[in-house]
Scaffold this motif. Sequence first.
Motif, PDB file in Angstrom:
ATOM      1  N   ASP A   1       0.844  -1.187   0.000  1.00 14.13           N
ATOM      2  CA  ASP A   1       0.000   0.000   0.000  1.00 14.13           C
ATOM      3  C   ASP A   1       0.884   1.244   0.000  1.00 14.13           C
ATOM      4  OD1 ASP A   1      -2.137  -1.684   0.129  1.00 14.13           O
ATOM      5  OD2 ASP A   1      -2.966  -0.875   1.975  1.00 14.13           O
TER       6      ASP A   1
ATOM      7  N   SER B   1      -2.986   0.341  -3.835  1.00 15.45           N
ATOM      8  CA  SER B   1      -2.818  -0.968  -3.196  1.00 15.45           C
ATOM      9  C   SER B   1      -2.988  -2.075  -4.229  1.00 15.45           C
ATOM     10  CB  SER B   1      -3.812  -1.130  -2.045  1.00 15.45           C
ATOM     11  OG  SER B   1      -5.129  -0.869  -2.464  1.00 15.45           O
TER      12      SER B   1
ATOM     13  N   LYS C   1      -4.598  -5.686  -4.839  1.00 14.09           N
ATOM     14  CA  LYS C   1      -5.614  -6.627  -4.354  1.00 14.09           C
ATOM     15  C   LYS C   1      -5.961  -7.576  -5.482  1.00 14.09           C
ATOM     16  CE  LYS C   1      -7.549  -3.253  -1.199  1.00 14.09           C
ATOM     17  NZ  LYS C   1      -8.686  -2.492  -0.753  1.00 14.09           N
TER      18      LYS C   1
ATOM     19  N   LYS D   1      -4.721  -6.999  -8.941  1.00 16.90           N
ATOM     20  CA  LYS D   1      -5.207  -5.778  -9.573  1.00 16.90           C
ATOM     21  C   LYS D   1      -4.735  -4.600  -8.725  1.00 16.90           C
ATOM     22  CE  LYS D   1      -8.075  -7.910 -12.500  1.00 16.90           C
ATOM     23  NZ  LYS D   1      -7.402  -8.972 -13.116  1.00 16.90           N
ATOM     24  N   LYS D   2      -4.415  -3.512  -9.386  1.00 18.18           N
ATOM     25  CA  LYS D   2      -3.971  -2.310  -8.690  1.00 18.18           C
ATOM     26  C   LYS D   2      -5.181  -1.413  -8.433  1.00 18.18           C
ATOM     27  CE  LYS D   2       0.633  -2.600 -10.562  1.00 18.18           C
ATOM     28  NZ  LYS D   2       1.607  -2.097 -11.506  1.00 18.18           N
ATOM     29  N   TRP D   3      -5.437  -1.165  -7.172  1.00 20.93           N
ATOM     30  CA  TRP D   3      -6.536  -0.301  -6.772  1.00 20.93           C
ATOM     31  C   TRP D   3      -5.977   1.084  -6.504  1.00 20.93           C
ATOM     32  CZ3 TRP D   3     -11.193  -2.120  -3.597  1.00 20.93           C
ATOM     33  CH2 TRP D   3     -11.680  -3.331  -4.094  1.00 20.93           C
TER      34      TRP D   3
ATOM     35  N   GLU E   1      -7.348   4.722  -4.977  1.00 18.25           N
ATOM     36  CA  GLU E   1      -8.395   5.504  -4.339  1.00 18.25           C
ATOM     37  C   GLU E   1      -7.896   6.941  -4.216  1.00 18.25           C
ATOM     38  OE1 GLU E   1     -10.329   3.202  -0.878  1.00 18.25           O
ATOM     39  OE2 GLU E   1      -8.330   2.308  -1.168  1.00 18.25           O
TER      40      GLU E   1
ATOM     41  N   HIS F   1     -12.614   5.759  -7.001  1.00 14.64           N
ATOM     42  CA  HIS F   1     -12.027   4.428  -6.872  1.00 14.64           C
ATOM     43  C   HIS F   1     -11.832   3.874  -8.272  1.00 14.64           C
ATOM     44  CE1 HIS F   1     -12.819  -0.003  -6.799  1.00 14.64           C
ATOM     45  NE2 HIS F   1     -11.770   0.082  -5.999  1.00 14.64           N
ATOM     46  N   SER F   2     -10.675   3.257  -8.516  1.00 19.42           N
ATOM     47  CA  SER F   2     -10.432   2.665  -9.833  1.00 19.42           C
ATOM     48  C   SER F   2      -9.568   1.420  -9.697  1.00 19.42           C
ATOM     49  CB  SER F   2      -9.781   3.684 -10.773  1.00 19.42           C
ATOM     50  OG  SER F   2      -8.645   4.265 -10.181  1.00 19.42           O
ATOM     51  N   ILE F   3      -9.672   0.549 -10.693  1.00 17.73           N
ATOM     52  CA  ILE F   3      -8.919  -0.708 -10.700  1.00 17.73           C
ATOM     53  C   ILE F   3      -8.150  -0.799 -12.017  1.00 17.73           C
ATOM     54  CG2 ILE F   3      -9.034  -3.217 -10.593  1.00 17.73           C
ATOM     55  CD1 ILE F   3     -11.709  -2.895  -9.085  1.00 17.73           C
TER      56      ILE F   3
ATOM     57  N   HIS G   1     -12.288  -0.487 -14.289  1.00 12.27           N
ATOM     58  CA  HIS G   1     -13.328  -0.016 -13.371  1.00 12.27           C
ATOM     59  C   HIS G   1     -12.911   1.357 -12.849  1.00 12.27           C
ATOM     60  CE1 HIS G   1     -16.149  -0.473  -9.868  1.00 12.27           C
ATOM     61  NE2 HIS G   1     -15.306   0.402  -9.376  1.00 12.27           N
TER      62      HIS G   1
END
Length: 182
Positions: free
Chosen positions: A45, A64, A66, A69-71, A73, A93-95, A105
């Motif tokens: 993170d 981060s 997860k 996939k890279k999140w 925020e 928020h995006s992925i 996303h």
Amino acid sequence: MLLRLDCNLSVSLSDYKPIYFEYFEVYYGKEINLDNFEFPFSKNDTYFCVFNPKTMKKIQFRLSLKEDKKWIEVEELWNYKESQEIYITRYLHSIYDDSICQFNHIDGSINVYMNKEYNKRYASQISSHANSHIKLWLIKGLIDIKDWAKLILYYFDDYDLLIDAFTGKLTEEIFEEELYRK
């Protein structure tokens, strides 16, 4: 023959010229070059924040990993005031999917905080929960990095702070440099 425009105004039909079609080409913003766009992804993170000392506005980022996939925020924060009862912030928020090098996303929301919860949130990184979280929009599908960056620029409407974040020159560092020069 007359064309009624409202209760008090009418014009001859031959003189009426709609103007809406002429204005869609007018550009109302800064031209922004995203060619030097970078983003500091890591396996852990990562938190960072850009800050405007004039408005006291902050934009915090949390990156981060997860499920491979890279999140990402992003949330804007305003200066905390004891007398203010309610705070409304924008949150995104995006992925990002490394295997296809695109986002799949992205959603924009607002967070509503009461004073006590906002005080906790303001003093911490993106992890606190708002009193209310209202999703405004969602895009599912493939989004390239430049389009993602444009969406963030349009949604948060603070170009200077975001460009500093995207190019790796954080406002806090610039501000410190200015202090040490004097």
